[in-house]
Write a protein that holds these residues in place. Structure first.
Motif, PDB file in Angstrom:
ATOM      1  N   GLU A 347       1.586  48.189 -49.518  1.00  0.00           N
ATOM      2  CA  GLU A 347       1.665  49.642 -49.639  1.00  0.00           C
ATOM      3  C   GLU A 347       2.121  50.244 -48.312  1.00  0.00           C
ATOM      4  OE1 GLU A 347      -1.193  53.373 -51.066  1.00  0.00           O
ATOM      5  OE2 GLU A 347      -2.074  51.431 -50.549  1.00  0.00           O
ATOM      6  N   ASP A 348       2.907  51.315 -48.421  1.00  0.00           N
ATOM      7  CA  ASP A 348       3.508  51.966 -47.257  1.00  0.00           C
ATOM      8  C   ASP A 348       3.049  53.422 -47.219  1.00  0.00           C
ATOM      9  OD1 ASP A 348       5.937  51.411 -45.246  1.00  0.00           O
ATOM     10  OD2 ASP A 348       6.113  53.465 -45.983  1.00  0.00           O
ATOM     11  N   ASP A 349       3.312  54.104 -46.116  1.00  0.00           N
ATOM     12  CA  ASP A 349       3.038  55.536 -46.059  1.00  0.00           C
ATOM     13  C   ASP A 349       3.923  56.303 -47.044  1.00  0.00           C
ATOM     14  OD1 ASP A 349       1.106  55.212 -44.135  1.00  0.00           O
ATOM     15  OD2 ASP A 349       2.464  55.593 -42.453  1.00  0.00           O
ATOM     16  N   ALA A 350       5.133  55.802 -47.261  1.00  0.00           N
ATOM     17  CA  ALA A 350       6.019  56.383 -48.268  1.00  0.00           C
ATOM     18  C   ALA A 350       5.599  55.890 -49.656  1.00  0.00           C
ATOM     19  CB  ALA A 350       7.467  56.000 -47.980  1.00  0.00           C
ATOM     20  N   VAL A 351       6.055  56.598 -50.694  1.00  0.00           N
ATOM     21  CA  VAL A 351       5.674  56.273 -52.064  1.00  0.00           C
ATOM     22  C   VAL A 351       6.746  55.384 -52.694  1.00  0.00           C
ATOM     23  CG1 VAL A 351       5.114  57.195 -54.343  1.00  0.00           C
ATOM     24  CG2 VAL A 351       4.470  58.467 -52.288  1.00  0.00           C
TER      25      VAL A 351
END
Length: 713
Positions: A347-351
């Motif tokens: 999982e990343d800070d972006a979606v």
């Protein structure tokens, strides 16, 4: 007849006089709507519903049909007095009339895509033999009906490029009839599948048949009002009758589930996602190399999203929100009896919104403050940089094959029309495959992204689109949706350009309930949190006025479907804030939405009216039930729009809402309804109907926001 598209300058030429805005009609004598009070006890309270009779399908009820005819006549008589309508109609006919294409699907060195030629109402399906071959029309829905209200819906090409299975959408309905075209002979085969709905179409590897989803055939004439129950996946073998189609997968013990199927590129597996709500699903796999096609559910329960991106032999690549509200990529080995899931892209800070396996690479799409970023990874999840995009905007998922290094995708922004881009996986290079020429000077359209704070301090993005010379407060059209994890991303809408080029402002608020910031953003706008959606939208309106973007008496709001609910709710809550409202195909009766067609599927976002706690929450904002006359507070001008064949959000929602609006003392501004014939929830509407619809809406909004409109030279 629509004029040929041509290049126009923007409308703000000082030499062109603005048209007068005052229509001759300023009082509204609404036709009397009979009351047939239906009284019922709900959770210990008595409720009276005076307009329940308007829920009946107008195509089978003469009283409802007469009511619609009378209301349409009132609305038409008023709209035709607006001098700006003809200007908008002429301009919309131009800005909507340009050549557009979809990303091609490559099969056996044939490229299949849809394209609309200018002056046509519906896009046709074409084929190009080889990369530089001539384009040939295969399917032209403009020949299917006199009013062009029948449209090409879902379509799929067999791997050998010989057959196309395609859905026919009639008059805007969600129901589909699937037919098959022989590409070489250009003849439609005898194969026909009826009652498909909420379906994908997936061919088997050999091109001998296809998988699809459908419901049981409705009894009698109940097709328009049939409940969404008993969805199942079937296989149709070419040359056979639908009655002989093979049942592949169903859940009779849980008939409310929808089942969508897709096939792996190598042809071995069929993947079935089963769901009753947005963002969560079970996952079932069928090995098509076996004779029994035994389903194997590899993910049970409905706690997260599990979307198969592709496979390498028995190794599945899956996008999931399991313990990752902004999603991640994992693998699952079908040879592993324990079904162990291995994370490869965390999982990343972006979606992470979508991913695809093409040319031996994982191509992942991320949202960064509602703008698209495309990243690539190898099959072990090792990052390999980004895919260069033409600018800040939105990219659609690539059309490509796991083994082919050529793929295609769409890219757009508010001031950039939808273009088709070709991606060379080996070179990590993007080139233009198709770029439309639009009759708008987009160099003079500027796009800003701003942020504002909602009632609880939440920071919310908002896009602001206007001409580069519009620096002072101006009449503004504020658009919102706020539900089902649907993100409002930058995409070119030519109809909105007809508003912007007149000097109006377009504002699009990324309110909670959408998916712009992942699952948490969606959850913060559903069920008991639904009021956040309305508060975010109200805060957007206040921000636009406080920042001097919107003129003091110049704010119109628009939304469709769940966005129609949004508009209806905020008008009731803050009628003083808005000058015009355009609720389209809205969910307006929140106590009975689950009783019509597919309404029960919306319980996941709204709650269940049959449960007291949910009922109380729904009642608090239901547009139909909260129309509230207040001394000294006038409602804005309201033009509600719907269509007779909408079998998703049935038009009875809008009919009841407008009947109650007209019955109450809400001020002098009009409260009207526009009902389109031979149309549905929006998809498949022909170009001429779109021109007329938007001309009516923009002229109405211009009248009540003070937008000065001039012919475009």
């Amino acid at each position: 007849m629509k004029p040929k598209a041509m290049i126009f300058a923007l409308a703000a030429l000082a030499a062109v006089p603005a048209l007068a805005q005052e229509p001759p009609m300023e009082t509204f004598n609404y036709p009397e709507t009979k009351r047939l009070d239906v009284s019922e006890e709900l959770f210990g309270r008595t409720f009276v519903d005076p307009y329940r009779w308007l829920e009946t399908d107008l195509r089978s009820d003469d009283d409802v049909a007469r009511w619609v005819t009378t209301q349409n006549a009132l609305t038409r008589n008023y709209l035709d007095t607006l001098p700006t309508r003809d200007v908008f109609c002429d301009r919309l006919a131009s800005v909507l009339d340009y050549e557009q294409a979809t990303a091609p699907i490559k099969r056996a060195n044939r490229y299949f895509f849809t394209r609309n030629a200018t002056t046509t109402n519906q896009p046709a399906l074409l084929v190009r033999d080889g990369a530089t071959g001539e384009d040939q029309v295969l399917i032209d829905p403009n020949t299917w009906s006199e009013d062009n209200a029948d449209a090409l819906a879902e379509w799929s090409v067999s791997d050998n490029g010989k057959y196309i299975a395609y859905g026919v959408q009639s008059g805007g309905s969600d129901w589909r009839t699937i037919q098959v075209l022989d590409v070489d002979t250009q003849q439609v085969r005898q194969d026909e599948v009826k009652w498909a709905r909420f379906t994908q179409i997936a061919w088997d590897k050999a091109g001998k048949g296809f998988f699809y989803s459908s419901f049981p055939e409705p009894k009698g004439d109940a097709g328009a009002s049939a409940a969404v129950s008993g969805h199942a996946v079937y296989y149709h073998a070419l040359g056979t009758e639908q009655a002989d189609d093979r049942l592949v997968y169903s859940t009779p013990d849980d008939p409310k589930l929808l089942h969508l199927s897709d096939r792996s590129d190598d042809g071995r597996y069929l993947f079935i996602a089963s769901t009753a709500s947005v963002g969560v699903n079970a996952l079932t796999v069928i090995d098509l190399s076996t004779e029994d096609w035994a389903p194997r559910t590899v993910v049970e329960g409905f706690d997260a999203e599990w979307s198969v991106v592709g496979n390498s032999d028995d190794r599945l690549f899956i996008l999931t929100s399991d313990n990752a509200e902004r999603r991640k990529l994992v693998t699952l080995d079908l040879d592993d009896a324990e079904g162990k899931v291995v994370e490869i892209v965390p999982e990343d800070d972006a979606v992470l919104t979508r991913a695809v396996l093409v040319g031996g690479r994982l191509i992942a799409y991320y949202l960064v403050n509602a703008n698209t970023e495309v990243r690539r990874f190898n099959l072990n999840g090792t990052p390999e940089g980004k895919v260069d995009l033409p600018g800040i905007g939105s990219a659609a998922v690539m059309q490509g094959d796991a083994a082919d290094t050529e793929a295609f995708f769409l890219f757009s922004s508010y001031n950039m029309p939808i273009s088709v881009l070709r991606y060379d996986v080996d070179k990590n290079a993007v080139s233009t495959w198709f770029e439309p020429k639009v009759p708008v000077d987009l160099d003079r359209v500027k796009v800003e992204q701003r942020f504002y704070h909602s009632h609880d301090g939440t920071r919310v993005p908002i896009f602001i689109v206007r001409r580069d010379d519009v620096d002072a407060a101006a009449p503004t059209l504020l658009y919102g949706y706020g539900g089902y994890a649907v993100s409002q991303v930058p995409v070119y809408n030519p109809a909105q350009m007809a508003w912007v080029e007149q000097g109006g402002v377009l504002a699009v608020a990324n309110i909670r309930g959408g998916g712009e910031y992942g699952r948490a953003w969606h959850m913060a706008g559903r069920l008991v949190n639904k009021q956040n959606v309305f508060d975010d939208f109200i805060a957007a309106a206040e921000f636009l006025k406080a920042e001097g973007i919107t003129s003091e008496k110049g704010l119109a709001i628009q939304g469709e479907s769940n966005g129609g609910l949004l508009v209806g709710a905020v008008v009731n809550q803050r009628p003083d804030l808005f000058d015009a409202a355009l609720p389209g195909v809205g969910v307006m009766d929140m106590l009975r939405f689950h009783k019509f067609t597919g309404g029960a599927m919306w319980i996941s976002d709204f709650g269940n009216p049959d449960i007291e706690a949910d009922f109380d929450n729904l009642l608090a904002y239901s547009p139909y039930h909260n129309i509230n006359p207040r001394p000294g507070v006038d409602y804005p001008a309201i033009l509600a729009t719907t269509a007779e064949a909408d079998d998703r959000v049935v038009p009875g929602h809008t009919f009841k809402y407008v009947a109650r609006l007209q019955a109450e003392e809400l001020g002098p501004k009009p409260r009207l309804v526009r009902v389109e014939a031979r149309a549905g929830h929006g998809a498949g509407m022909p170009l001429d109907k779109l021109v007329s619809l938007y001309a009516d809406m923009w002229a109405f909004a211009a009248r009540w926001t003070g937008l000065k409109v001039a012919p475009v030279k």
